[in-house]
Enzyme design. Structure first.
Site, mmCIF file in Angstrom:
data_model
loop_
_atom_site.group_PDB
_atom_site.id
_atom_site.type_symbol
_atom_site.label_atom_id
_atom_site.label_comp_id
_atom_site.label_asym_id
_atom_site.label_seq_id
_atom_site.Cartn_x
_atom_site.Cartn_y
_atom_site.Cartn_z
ATOM 1 N N HIS A 159 0.856 -1.186 0.000
ATOM 2 C CA HIS A 159 0.000 0.000 0.000
ATOM 3 C C HIS A 159 0.892 1.235 0.000
ATOM 4 O O HIS A 159 2.032 1.200 0.492
ATOM 5 C CB HIS A 159 -0.881 0.017 1.242
ATOM 6 C CG HIS A 159 -1.984 -0.988 1.214
ATOM 7 N ND1 HIS A 159 -3.129 -0.833 1.954
ATOM 8 C CD2 HIS A 159 -2.130 -2.163 0.563
ATOM 9 C CE1 HIS A 159 -3.935 -1.859 1.762
ATOM 10 N NE2 HIS A 159 -3.335 -2.689 0.914
ATOM 11 N N GLU A 161 0.953 3.924 1.787
ATOM 12 C CA GLU A 161 1.426 4.360 3.097
ATOM 13 C C GLU A 161 2.597 3.519 3.591
ATOM 14 O O GLU A 161 3.610 4.040 4.067
ATOM 15 C CB GLU A 161 0.307 4.276 4.139
ATOM 16 C CG GLU A 161 -0.910 5.097 3.820
ATOM 17 C CD GLU A 161 -1.999 4.295 3.112
ATOM 18 O OE1 GLU A 161 -1.693 3.579 2.122
ATOM 19 O OE2 GLU A 161 -3.158 4.389 3.541
ATOM 20 N N CYS A 188 -6.261 2.110 5.757
ATOM 21 C CA CYS A 188 -6.933 0.881 6.196
ATOM 22 C C CYS A 188 -6.332 0.451 7.539
ATOM 23 O O CYS A 188 -5.419 1.102 8.055
ATOM 24 C CB CYS A 188 -6.730 -0.225 5.153
ATOM 25 S SG CYS A 188 -5.019 -0.816 5.030
ATOM 26 N N CYS A 234 -2.478 -0.201 7.346
ATOM 27 C CA CYS A 234 -1.702 1.032 7.250
ATOM 28 C C CYS A 234 -1.800 1.855 8.529
ATOM 29 O O CYS A 234 -0.817 2.467 8.945
ATOM 30 C CB CYS A 234 -2.157 1.830 6.036
ATOM 31 S SG CYS A 234 -1.774 0.977 4.485
#
Length: 143
Positions: free
Chosen positions: A48, A50, A78, A81
């Site tokens: 992801h 992040e 999410c 993260c």
């Protein structure tokens, strides 16, 4: 946030969901690292924006504690993260669009500000929210 939006556009070019992230140094202006979703490109479910930006910032600083730093991301993080944000000890999270289906920084859950945890970054939401959400809407309409 504009730099994070540029990163999100890179994710689309790689066939991934348009989410971009930037880590700013404690001075608030120096960009330490950036990332965009690379799950499709790398076949990695943890890739992801992040997580990638946090990893890269830690590498630049030579330490895992990112105290004083700010993470700017186009979409509310999410749970995975949010956990990485909490563990990295960033001081501030700035995000654009809310994620009412999977967000963990205020909408569905609020992991980053959970009083039971030892670190709680400041959260600033809604920065360029319409532009961030529009990029996601356009991407998913095309699917």
């Amino acid at each position: 946030m504009r730099l994070a939006l540029d990163e999100a556009a890179e994710a689309v070019r790689g066939g991934d969901v348009p989410v971009g992230a930037v880590v700013l140094a404690p001075d608030g202006t120096t960009v330490l690292a950036a990332g965009h979703n690379e799950r499709e490109a790398g076949g990695d479910p943890t890739a992801h924006a992040e997580v990638l930006a946090l990893r890269r910032a830690a590498a630049v600083l030579g330490r895992w504690r990112l105290a004083g730093c700010t993470l700017v991301v186009t979409l509310e993080p999410c749970t995975m993260c949010a956990g990485a944000i909490q563990q990295s000890r960033v001081d501030r999270l700035v995000y654009g669009a809310r994620d009412d289906k999977a967000g963990a920084a205020g909408s569905l859950w609020d992991l980053v500000r959970d009083r039971r945890l030892n670190h709680r970054p400041e959260v600033i939401e809604g920065v360029l929210a319409e532009e961030c959400a529009g990029l996601l809407t356009e991407f998913f309409r095309g699917r």
